[in-house]
Design a protein around this motif. Sequence first.
Motif, PDB file in Angstrom:
ATOM      1  N   VAL A  56       0.842  -1.203   0.000  1.00 57.43           N
ATOM      2  CA  VAL A  56       0.000   0.000   0.000  1.00 57.43           C
ATOM      3  C   VAL A  56       0.873   1.247   0.000  1.00 57.43           C
ATOM      4  O   VAL A  56       0.609   2.208  -0.728  1.00 57.43           O
ATOM      5  CB  VAL A  56      -0.963  -0.008   1.216  1.00 57.43           C
ATOM      6  CG1 VAL A  56      -1.634   1.344   1.389  1.00 57.43           C
ATOM      7  CG2 VAL A  56      -1.991  -1.110   1.059  1.00 57.43           C
ATOM      8  N   ASN A  57       1.941   1.243   0.802  1.00 55.88           N
ATOM      9  CA  ASN A  57       2.846   2.392   0.859  1.00 55.88           C
ATOM     10  C   ASN A  57       3.528   2.630  -0.486  1.00 55.88           C
ATOM     11  O   ASN A  57       3.689   3.764  -0.912  1.00 55.88           O
ATOM     12  CB  ASN A  57       3.881   2.216   1.960  1.00 55.88           C
ATOM     13  CG  ASN A  57       3.289   2.338   3.351  1.00 55.88           C
ATOM     14  OD1 ASN A  57       2.232   2.928   3.526  1.00 55.88           O
ATOM     15  ND2 ASN A  57       3.961   1.767   4.330  1.00 55.88           N
ATOM     16  N   GLU A  58       3.941   1.558  -1.163  1.00 58.36           N
ATOM     17  CA  GLU A  58       4.569   1.697  -2.475  1.00 58.36           C
ATOM     18  C   GLU A  58       3.581   2.252  -3.491  1.00 58.36           C
ATOM     19  O   GLU A  58       3.939   3.084  -4.318  1.00 58.36           O
ATOM     20  CB  GLU A  58       5.120   0.355  -2.937  1.00 58.36           C
ATOM     21  CG  GLU A  58       6.353  -0.086  -2.182  1.00 58.36           C
ATOM     22  CD  GLU A  58       6.843  -1.457  -2.610  1.00 58.36           C
ATOM     23  OE1 GLU A  58       6.286  -2.022  -3.566  1.00 58.36           O
ATOM     24  OE2 GLU A  58       7.782  -1.963  -1.973  1.00 58.36           O
ATOM     25  N   ASP A  59       2.332   1.805  -3.412  1.00 62.47           N
ATOM     26  CA  ASP A  59       1.313   2.293  -4.341  1.00 62.47           C
ATOM     27  C   ASP A  59       1.052   3.782  -4.135  1.00 62.47           C
ATOM     28  O   ASP A  59       0.898   4.527  -5.100  1.00 62.47           O
ATOM     29  CB  ASP A  59       0.004   1.512  -4.182  1.00 62.47           C
ATOM     30  CG  ASP A  59       0.108   0.096  -4.736  1.00 62.47           C
ATOM     31  OD1 ASP A  59       1.059  -0.176  -5.496  1.00 62.47           O
ATOM     32  OD2 ASP A  59      -0.767  -0.728  -4.406  1.00 62.47           O
ATOM     33  N   ASP A  62       3.961   5.741  -5.602  1.00 64.68           N
ATOM     34  CA  ASP A  62       3.883   5.774  -7.057  1.00 64.68           C
ATOM     35  C   ASP A  62       2.849   6.784  -7.529  1.00 64.68           C
ATOM     36  O   ASP A  62       3.051   7.494  -8.512  1.00 64.68           O
ATOM     37  CB  ASP A  62       3.539   4.389  -7.624  1.00 64.68           C
ATOM     38  CG  ASP A  62       4.692   3.395  -7.442  1.00 64.68           C
ATOM     39  OD1 ASP A  62       5.850   3.853  -7.221  1.00 64.68           O
ATOM     40  OD2 ASP A  62       4.438   2.190  -7.536  1.00 64.68           O
ATOM     41  N   GLU A  63       1.725   6.891  -6.831  1.00 63.72           N
ATOM     42  CA  GLU A  63       0.668   7.843  -7.215  1.00 63.72           C
ATOM     43  C   GLU A  63       1.131   9.281  -6.978  1.00 63.72           C
ATOM     44  O   GLU A  63       0.779  10.178  -7.731  1.00 63.72           O
ATOM     45  CB  GLU A  63      -0.608   7.562  -6.425  1.00 63.72           C
ATOM     46  CG  GLU A  63      -1.314   6.298  -6.860  1.00 63.72           C
ATOM     47  CD  GLU A  63      -2.556   5.992  -6.028  1.00 63.72           C
ATOM     48  OE1 GLU A  63      -2.924   6.820  -5.167  1.00 63.72           O
ATOM     49  OE2 GLU A  63      -3.142   4.934  -6.249  1.00 63.72           O
ATOM     50  N   LYS A  64       1.920   9.509  -5.947  1.00 64.48           N
ATOM     51  CA  LYS A  64       2.395  10.855  -5.641  1.00 64.48           C
ATOM     52  C   LYS A  64       3.417  11.335  -6.686  1.00 64.48           C
ATOM     53  O   LYS A  64       3.499  12.516  -6.979  1.00 64.48           O
ATOM     54  CB  LYS A  64       3.007  10.922  -4.250  1.00 64.48           C
ATOM     55  CG  LYS A  64       1.987  10.845  -3.137  1.00 64.48           C
ATOM     56  CD  LYS A  64       2.662  10.917  -1.791  1.00 64.48           C
ATOM     57  CE  LYS A  64       1.631  10.814  -0.669  1.00 64.48           C
ATOM     58  NZ  LYS A  64       2.265  10.863   0.650  1.00 64.48           N
TER      59      LYS A  64
END
Length: 66
Positions: A56-59, A62-64
């Motif tokens: 979740v943190n990686e996702d 990536d969105e930021k």
Amino acid sequence: MILGFIGTQEVIIIAIIILLLFGGKKIPELMKGLGKGVKSFKQGMNEVQDEINNSVNEDTKDEKTK
């Protein structure tokens, strides 16, 4: 839940039956094995939870960056 229907007398009877079946010397070994199993299960659950959190943190990272 089945444990809601078990009273004190039933627990005592079950403990006596276990004592008769396994003997006094085997019960600590059984409890030790049970404890190790529970510890291993909790450790596995924590690893799965950490994997999910990392994903979740990686996702979100990536969105930021997009």
